[in-house]
Design a protein around this motif. Structure first.
Motif: not given
Lengths: 314, 95, 253
Positions: B8, B25-28, B38, B48, B40-44
């Motif tokens: 995590x 937030x977080x990623x695995x 990940x 953003x 980059x793909x999830x939070x931007x």
């Protein structure tokens, strides 16, 4: 400090409108309730990808295909934000996924309905996401900081989902007779499940007392449901579509739309596992997890090998 | 079957140049390189960010609620740390 | 062959590659081994669909018969599609998807590098915009080549199988036609034979780093897409993709 005192401090903090943050002391049941709610919510997002994913390859224009892809990608993102929020309460995502695929955890039963025509994609965006936004805007005011912040972010992103769904259905309703019939049929099938997805009536809701006291939820199911109905009925009229409820009427005195009686029999039947797609949805999640195991394992082993090489070099 | 999601990572995103990175937030992910991608793909997804940090979640230490009184309250009465504490004669500039 | 005809053929070739690969990646939705990868694959799919829209719109404009991106995507039969055989191959397992992606990403990256120098305004602008996306795709699929190739014994075997299955479709990526000759003479596009050399060097180095072997196909390669002769997969892809506009030709969506 004994437990009673801690609980009192905790309740005072919540009553004064402060957010609770990760790693703070919380009553065990607060933690449990939150994990249950957040993980159900996360599961709903990822199971919710399936009925919509069903139409990606058949979207009838490239613009619609791109929009649908972006929307479903958002759902994956939302699932991820929510699992993240749940993990701040000391539970691992893997454990939560295990609960989902072994059938121990629930998800929103609306996703056990099939997407039979292209119009269903519009209905999901307009009605299902519309209902979800009303609910999530309420949850964003809840007491647990990480959940509340995830909700704020999700609500911001969801408003595009809601609009694209309405636009899709609106365009169909103005289209050929065949398209219009398709749009009306989708509204007929999705209206009542969307009304029901906001949860049992207040009189029958067993988790309400504690979750309201702890401000995990700040409004009751019926209040949220009424807000959704009041927003949605005029939108249907604007598109020239008919809400499938002969008893629907506007109450001049209260300023609210009143709906006919909700038939909860089907709702409970779907929750108990006998909806049109329960087994299919669960199987899809199980297959993804099973077939992906070798990939997760390989990535882990590679990382370990690289780390070992680094240590050796140093 | 193992549903292990890998390590995590906490994700911090800088929204534009010149401002601090903020927790997103977080990623695995199995390693830092994949964690960055990940994140980059999830939070931007909606542009953003201009920069991303990822940190293994277990490397973050935090103050506890029990610490709060002793850590933060002693700063309450040190009003002399704030410029408004001082009286400056009328007309004196650049202070 | 006129310059316009050649340009149309080239745009359709690129546009169909982006469209069919985007369509294939879209099939992954909700099936990846982890949420993070679901999101990553969709990103690549979205970028490819975006490119397809640009390219097919321009192809329609150059053709001059008033056809839109959707007319071209939804109303052509499979013999009129010019995508490479590689991108229509089925997703298979994650190893097959990654190998297909990596092979294509490196090809697309170097093609775009060449198109950045194009004398054609559209091609140059398209390449300048898309090279950023494709640089990222290539880096992502490269990461996975190494992690799966040099991961566990099982992942290594799956990756080698995928390479062995897909290698025969690499040859025709670089096949040149009369259209290429016309456009090369105009300074609009790079020579695919030049790209082939850079591609081989880069892909073979990655294969080695991933502890895999370059497949030996005894020189055999599959050809056909330049003439509209595809594998059996494309018919099904189009049947699914085109079903709504074809069944209700008067409808707008």
């Amino acid at each position: 400090m004994d437990i009673a005192e801690k609980e009192k401090q905790f309740q005072d903090k919540i009553d004064s409108g402060q957010k609770i943050e990760a790693k703070e002391w919380v009553p065990e049941n607060y933690r449990k309730q939150l994990i249950r709610m957040i993980s159900q919510h996360a599961h709903s997002e990822i199971v919710g990808m399936l009925p919509e994913g069903n139409w990606i390859t058949r979207a009838p224009s490239l613009r619609r295909k791109a929009v649908l892809l972006a929307k479903i990608q958002d759902e994956a993102g939302h699932g991820l934000y929510l699992y993240s929020a749940a993990e701040t309460l000391g539970v691992e995502r893997g454990e939560l996924i295990d609960q989902l695929i072994t059938g121990k955890a629930k998800y929103s039963s609306i996703f056990n309905y099939p997407t039979l025509t292209w119009a269903d994609i519009g209905a999901i965006g307009w009605l299902v996401d519309g209902a979800a936004i009303v609910n999530q805007t309420m949850l964003a005011r809840g007491s647990y900081g990480p959940y509340s912040r995830a909700m704020v972010r999700i609500c911001k992103e969801e408003s595009f989902h809601n609009r694209q769904g309405y636009e899709l259905l609106y365009d169909l309703a103005q289209g050929t007779p065949e398209q219009k019939a398709m749009a009306q049929d989708a509204l007929n099938r999705w209206w009542w499940p969307s009304i029901q997805m906001l949860g049992p009536s207040d009189a029958d809701s067993k988790n309400s007392g504690e979750t309201m006291r702890w401000r995990i939820k700040v409004e009751s199911n019926d209040t949220v449901r009424q807000r959704f109905i009041d927003r949605t009925v005029p939108q249907a009229e604007a598109a020239g579509l008919t809400i499938p409820d002969p008893d629907l009427k506007f109450n001049e005195e209260t300023g609210h739309w009143e709906i006919g009686e909700i038939d909860w029999t089907e709702f409970y039947q779907v929750i108990k596992g006998y909806g049109p797609c329960n087994k299919k949805r669960l199987r899809a999640r199980q297959e993804a997890e099973h077939e992906g195991e070798w990939v997760r394992e390989a990535a882990k082993v590679y990382a370990e090998k690289q780390a070992a090489k680094k240590t050796k070099a140093a | 079957m193992s549903t292990d999601q890998g390590m995590l990572w906490e994700v911090f995103v800088q929204a534009k140049p010149g401002i601090p990175h903020k927790h997103a937030g977080s990623v695995h992910a199995p390693d830092a390189e994949m964690a960055l991608k990940s994140a980059r793909d999830v939070y931007t997804r909606r542009r953003e960010g201009t920069s991303i940090w990822v940190v293994p979640a277990n490397m973050i230490s935090a103050t506890t609620e029990q610490d709060a009184d002793s850590f933060f309250d002693p700063a309450d009465d040190k009003v002399y740390r704030h410029p408004t504490f001082y009286t400056i004669p009328e007309g004196v500039k650049y202070l | 062959m006129t310059k316009e005809e050649a340009l149309y053929e080239f745009l359709i070739r690129l546009g169909d590659n982006a469209l069919i690969l985007g369509q294939r990646l879209g099939e992954w939705c909700g099936k990846a081994h982890q949420l993070e990868s679901d999101i990553a694959l969709t990103n690549v799919a979205l970028d490819q669909i975006g490119q397809a829209r640009l390219l097919l719109t321009e192809a329609g404009r150059i053709e001059g018969k008033g056809r839109t991106e959707d007319d071209l995507a939804y109303m052509r039969g499979e013999m009129d599609f010019r995508n490479n055989l590689l991108v229509e191959q089925d997703n298979g397992d994650f190893a097959h998807t990654i190998v297909r992606q990596y092979i294509f990403d490196v090809f697309q990256y170097h093609l775009l590098k060449g198109l950045q120098k194009s004398s054609n305004d559209f091609l140059k602008a398209y390449a300048d915009k898309s090279i950023k996306e494709v640089t990222y795709h290539r880096s992502l699929s490269h990461d996975w080549m190494l992690r799966l190739g040099d991961g566990t014994e099982l992942s290594h075997q799956k990756m080698q199988d995928a390479l062995d299955d897909l290698w025969e479709y690499t040859g025709e990526l670089f096949e040149m036609t009369e259209a290429d000759d016309v456009l090369i003479a105009e300074g609009m596009i790079p020579k695919l034979s030049d790209i082939k050399k850079i591609w081989e060097e880069e892909v073979e180095a990655t294969i080695q780093e991933a502890t895999l072997k370059v497949p030996d196909t005894l020189g055999f390669m599959a050809y056909g897409s330049r003439k509209g002769i595809h594998s059996e997969y494309l018919g099904y892809i189009l049947a699914e993709m085109q079903v709504l506009p074809r069944s209700m030709p008067d409808a707008k969506w």
